[in-house]
Design a protein around this motif. Structure first.
Motif, PDB file in Angstrom:
ATOM      1  N   ASN A  36       1.066  -1.362  -0.191  1.00 23.32           N
ATOM      2  CA  ASN A  36       0.055   0.387   0.332  1.00 23.32           C
ATOM      3  C   ASN A  36       0.947   1.517  -0.037  1.00 23.32           C
ATOM      4  O   ASN A  36       0.869   1.486   1.097  1.00 23.32           O
ATOM      5  CB  ASN A  36      -1.212   0.073   1.073  1.00 23.32           C
ATOM      6  CG  ASN A  36      -1.662   0.541   1.322  1.00 23.32           C
ATOM      7  OD1 ASN A  36      -1.630   2.015   0.444  1.00 23.32           O
ATOM      8  ND2 ASN A  36      -1.959   1.806   2.519  1.00 23.32           N
ATOM      9  N   CYS A  85       0.728   3.998   2.524  1.00 22.46           N
ATOM     10  CA  CYS A  85       1.066   4.377   3.458  1.00 22.46           C
ATOM     11  C   CYS A  85       2.222   4.283   4.449  1.00 22.46           C
ATOM     12  O   CYS A  85       3.184   3.874   5.287  1.00 22.46           O
ATOM     13  CB  CYS A  85      -0.340   3.774   4.504  1.00 22.46           C
ATOM     14  SG  CYS A  85      -0.018   3.985   6.006  1.00 22.46           S
ATOM     15  N   CYS A 126       1.535   0.253   9.591  1.00 27.42           N
ATOM     16  CA  CYS A 126       1.160   0.844  10.282  1.00 27.42           C
ATOM     17  C   CYS A 126       0.022   0.136  11.174  1.00 27.42           C
ATOM     18  O   CYS A 126      -0.147  -1.314  10.925  1.00 27.42           O
ATOM     19  CB  CYS A 126       0.140   2.191   9.779  1.00 27.42           C
ATOM     20  SG  CYS A 126      -0.656   1.086   8.583  1.00 27.42           S
ATOM     21  N   SER A 166      -2.995  -1.523   9.242  1.00 27.70           N
ATOM     22  CA  SER A 166      -2.173  -3.119   8.099  1.00 27.70           C
ATOM     23  C   SER A 166      -1.714  -4.137   9.368  1.00 27.70           C
ATOM     24  O   SER A 166      -2.300  -5.567   8.545  1.00 27.70           O
ATOM     25  CB  SER A 166      -1.826  -2.193   6.953  1.00 27.70           C
ATOM     26  OG  SER A 166       0.133  -2.020   7.894  1.00 27.70           O
ATOM     27  N   ARG A 179      -7.030   5.279   5.761  1.00 27.35           N
ATOM     28  CA  ARG A 179      -7.038   4.120   6.156  1.00 27.35           C
ATOM     29  C   ARG A 179      -7.102   2.535   5.888  1.00 27.35           C
ATOM     30  O   ARG A 179      -7.392   1.332   5.767  1.00 27.35           O
ATOM     31  CB  ARG A 179      -7.175   4.313   7.725  1.00 27.35           C
ATOM     32  CG  ARG A 179      -6.155   5.386   7.976  1.00 27.35           C
ATOM     33  CD  ARG A 179      -4.944   5.769   7.554  1.00 27.35           C
ATOM     34  NE  ARG A 179      -4.263   4.958   8.176  1.00 27.35           N
ATOM     35  CZ  ARG A 179      -3.346   5.129   9.345  1.00 27.35           C
ATOM     36  NH1 ARG A 179      -3.658   5.257  10.467  1.00 27.35           N
ATOM     37  NH2 ARG A 179      -2.845   3.895  10.233  1.00 27.35           N
ATOM     38  N   CYS A 181      -4.987   0.122   4.201  1.00 29.52           N
ATOM     39  CA  CYS A 181      -4.069  -0.152   5.107  1.00 29.52           C
ATOM     40  C   CYS A 181      -5.246  -1.384   5.650  1.00 29.52           C
ATOM     41  O   CYS A 181      -4.472  -2.859   6.040  1.00 29.52           O
ATOM     42  CB  CYS A 181      -3.772   0.592   6.178  1.00 29.52           C
ATOM     43  SG  CYS A 181      -3.101   2.192   5.628  1.00 29.52           S
TER      44      CYS A 181
HETATM   45 ZN    ZN Z   1      -1.329   1.553   6.315  1.00 30.56          ZN
END
Ligand code: ZN
Length: 151
Positions: free
Chosen positions: A37, A40, A65, A68, A122, A125
């Motif tokens: 991704n 991010c 993150c 994810s 997000r 994510c």
């Molecule tokens: Zn992310």
């Protein structure tokens, strides 16, 4: 959603971050797919061992993150033991929850991610690990990307 319920769901995400399930390369895997991704910086590889039409073993590896990684961890616990069709319907339900924020009536770990709908960036994510898993189930070895993906 009541305060208690959203705290409970917060706990699900924190717990999967702190103690990721099925994390690491699966040496016996017969399917692998990688997803990323770029918006991010999340990376996720999903390893599957398919026996018959079921996922006998599953693991993930990656970096990124909290959303994810927690989502990929939860995904492995749900998909294990199921067929590709069953995994696909779980993903459809998850996707509905993270895009609408509408959690199902019954308590579901998937619903822990309902809050993601308030942060559209997000959503990618949250769905990254699922995309990689579904691609691995289809037997695709090309990198999965959430960029421009239709589903
Ligand atoms: Zn992310």
């Amino acid at each position: 959603m009541s305060g208690d319920l959203s705290e409970l769901y917060q706990q699900v995400i924190l717990d999967h971050n702190k103690r990721p399930r099925n994390r690491g390369r699966l040496p016996t895997a017969n399917r692998v797919a990688h997803g990323e991704n770029p918006t991010c910086g999340d990376q996720c590889s999903v390893y599957l061992r398919i026996e018959g039409d079921r996922v006998a073993e599953i693991s993930f590896d990656g970096a990124g993150c909290a959303i994810s990684q927690a989502s990929a961890s939860l995904m492995t616990t749900l998909v294990k033991g199921h067929t590709a069709d069953e995994a696909r319907s779980m993903y459809d339900e998850f996707k509905r929850i993270v895009t609408t924020g509408e959690a199902p009536e019954e308590i579901s770990d998937l619903a822990a991610f309902a809050g993601v709908h308030a942060f559209p960036a997000r959503i990618k994510c949250a769905t990254l690990g699922w995309h990689a898993a579904l691609n691995a189930l289809k037997g695709e070895v090309a990198p999965a990307s959430t960029e421009g993906a239709a589903g």
